[in-house]
Design a protein around this motif. Structure first.
Motif, PDB file in Angstrom:
ATOM      1  N   LEU A 126      35.228 -28.985  12.428  1.00  0.00           N
ATOM      2  CA  LEU A 126      34.981 -27.855  11.088  1.00  0.00           C
ATOM      3  C   LEU A 126      33.461 -27.984  11.026  1.00  0.00           C
ATOM      4  O   LEU A 126      33.192 -27.118  10.444  1.00  0.00           O
ATOM      5  CB  LEU A 126      35.723 -28.971  10.116  1.00  0.00           C
ATOM      6  N   LEU A 127      32.665 -29.563  10.502  1.00  0.00           N
ATOM      7  CA  LEU A 127      31.487 -29.370  10.292  1.00  0.00           C
ATOM      8  C   LEU A 127      30.411 -29.134  10.780  1.00  0.00           C
ATOM      9  O   LEU A 127      29.209 -27.970  10.802  1.00  0.00           O
ATOM     10  CB  LEU A 127      30.942 -30.986   9.684  1.00  0.00           C
ATOM     11  N   VAL A 128      30.941 -29.304  12.156  1.00  0.00           N
ATOM     12  CA  VAL A 128      29.881 -28.314  13.381  1.00  0.00           C
ATOM     13  C   VAL A 128      29.377 -26.883  12.642  1.00  0.00           C
ATOM     14  O   VAL A 128      28.410 -26.467  13.101  1.00  0.00           O
ATOM     15  CB  VAL A 128      29.733 -29.005  14.903  1.00  0.00           C
ATOM     16  N   ALA A 129      30.982 -26.555  12.929  1.00  0.00           N
ATOM     17  CA  ALA A 129      30.845 -25.027  12.483  1.00  0.00           C
ATOM     18  C   ALA A 129      30.746 -24.588  10.985  1.00  0.00           C
ATOM     19  O   ALA A 129      30.049 -23.425  11.370  1.00  0.00           O
ATOM     20  CB  ALA A 129      32.272 -24.072  12.819  1.00  0.00           C
ATOM     21  N   ALA A 130      30.972 -24.999  10.160  1.00  0.00           N
ATOM     22  CA  ALA A 130      30.530 -24.825   8.862  1.00  0.00           C
ATOM     23  C   ALA A 130      29.095 -25.086   8.788  1.00  0.00           C
ATOM     24  O   ALA A 130      28.315 -24.041   8.083  1.00  0.00           O
ATOM     25  CB  ALA A 130      31.058 -25.778   7.865  1.00  0.00           C
ATOM     26  N   THR A 131      28.154 -25.827   9.271  1.00  0.00           N
ATOM     27  CA  THR A 131      26.980 -25.731   9.650  1.00  0.00           C
ATOM     28  C   THR A 131      26.382 -24.843  10.267  1.00  0.00           C
ATOM     29  O   THR A 131      25.304 -24.174   9.707  1.00  0.00           O
ATOM     30  CB  THR A 131      26.425 -27.081   9.943  1.00  0.00           C
ATOM     31  N   ALA A 132      26.688 -24.466  11.444  1.00  0.00           N
ATOM     32  CA  ALA A 132      26.464 -23.305  12.488  1.00  0.00           C
ATOM     33  C   ALA A 132      26.892 -21.799  11.565  1.00  0.00           C
ATOM     34  O   ALA A 132      25.884 -20.746  11.470  1.00  0.00           O
ATOM     35  CB  ALA A 132      27.576 -22.990  13.502  1.00  0.00           C
ATOM     36  N   LEU A 133      27.507 -21.455  10.964  1.00  0.00           N
ATOM     37  CA  LEU A 133      27.863 -20.361  10.107  1.00  0.00           C
ATOM     38  C   LEU A 133      27.147 -20.774   8.576  1.00  0.00           C
ATOM     39  O   LEU A 133      26.115 -19.249   8.669  1.00  0.00           O
ATOM     40  CB  LEU A 133      29.174 -20.625   9.618  1.00  0.00           C
ATOM     41  N   THR A 134      26.348 -21.604   7.938  1.00  0.00           N
ATOM     42  CA  THR A 134      25.551 -21.722   7.030  1.00  0.00           C
ATOM     43  C   THR A 134      24.133 -21.335   7.947  1.00  0.00           C
ATOM     44  O   THR A 134      23.261 -20.037   7.081  1.00  0.00           O
ATOM     45  CB  THR A 134      25.745 -22.582   6.674  1.00  0.00           C
ATOM     46  N   LEU A 189      23.241 -19.806  10.213  1.00  0.00           N
ATOM     47  CA  LEU A 189      23.332 -18.602  10.882  1.00  0.00           C
ATOM     48  C   LEU A 189      23.734 -17.717   9.415  1.00  0.00           C
ATOM     49  O   LEU A 189      22.109 -16.165   9.091  1.00  0.00           O
ATOM     50  CB  LEU A 189      24.652 -17.835  11.080  1.00  0.00           C
ATOM     51  N   LEU A 190      23.567 -17.893   8.173  1.00  0.00           N
ATOM     52  CA  LEU A 190      24.193 -17.078   6.821  1.00  0.00           C
ATOM     53  C   LEU A 190      22.785 -16.742   6.543  1.00  0.00           C
ATOM     54  O   LEU A 190      22.404 -15.828   6.181  1.00  0.00           O
ATOM     55  CB  LEU A 190      24.865 -17.214   5.979  1.00  0.00           C
ATOM     56  N   LEU A 191      21.173 -18.209   6.938  1.00  0.00           N
ATOM     57  CA  LEU A 191      20.584 -17.695   5.962  1.00  0.00           C
ATOM     58  C   LEU A 191      19.231 -17.790   6.906  1.00  0.00           C
ATOM     59  O   LEU A 191      18.430 -16.621   6.804  1.00  0.00           O
ATOM     60  CB  LEU A 191      20.107 -19.566   5.795  1.00  0.00           C
ATOM     61  N   VAL A 192      19.822 -17.543   8.368  1.00  0.00           N
ATOM     62  CA  VAL A 192      18.595 -16.712   9.204  1.00  0.00           C
ATOM     63  C   VAL A 192      18.647 -15.245   8.622  1.00  0.00           C
ATOM     64  O   VAL A 192      17.911 -14.983   9.044  1.00  0.00           O
ATOM     65  CB  VAL A 192      19.115 -16.877  10.289  1.00  0.00           C
ATOM     66  N   ARG A 193      19.994 -14.248   9.157  1.00  0.00           N
ATOM     67  CA  ARG A 193      20.122 -13.322   8.612  1.00  0.00           C
ATOM     68  C   ARG A 193      19.495 -13.059   7.260  1.00  0.00           C
ATOM     69  O   ARG A 193      18.844 -11.683   6.815  1.00  0.00           O
ATOM     70  CB  ARG A 193      21.987 -13.138   8.691  1.00  0.00           C
TER      71      ARG A 193
END
Length: 132
Positions: free
Chosen positions: A111-119, A121-125
């Motif tokens: 869950l931590l890895v998934a949350a980090t990846a999502l964060t 992705l959102l920052l890059v966009r």
């Protein structure tokens, strides 16, 4: 004697308690039949009651069909699962089971890895949106 007047019988049996003669039996049966006919017509004209009856019938039919379709879907899903299990090679099934067990055992890190990846992705966009 004047013929326009009809003679009134003097016999006491011909008078009813109210002072009027009782209606003939045919008139009584006709009146009862007319009453039943009026009640039948009133029932046919009661559209709200008819709509409620039809709605209840459709609701019951829908519930029955939904239950039937639901059981058919469960049955087909079970058959599909058995078919996939039968056709999938055993080593692949074992690997999938091991992967699922590992994921269940390590939920927090995943869950931590998934949350980090999502964060990320959102920052890059967001940054790409500001550059335009």
């Amino acid at each position: 004697m004047d013929q326009s007047k009809t003679p009134v019988p003097d016999a006491p049996a011909a008078h009813h308690e109210s002072g009027q003669t009782p209606p003939p039996p045919r008139a009584t049966s006709t009146r009862d039949e007319l009453g039943r006919t009026v009640e039948a017509l009133a029932a046919k004209a009661d559209i709200k009651a008819q709509d409620k009856e039809k709605t209840a019938a459709v609701k019951d039919q829908t519930a029955e069909k939904a239950a039937l379709v639901s059981s058919q879907i469960r049955e087909k899903a079970g058959q599909a699962a058995r078919t996939v299990e039968d056709k999938t090679p055993d080593p692949l099934l074992e690997r999938a089971g091991q992967g699922a067990a590992a994921a269940r055992a390590n939920r927090t890190p995943l869950l931590l890895v998934a949350a980090t990846a999502l964060t990320v992705l959102l920052l890059v966009r967001r940054n790409r949106g500001r550059r335009r």
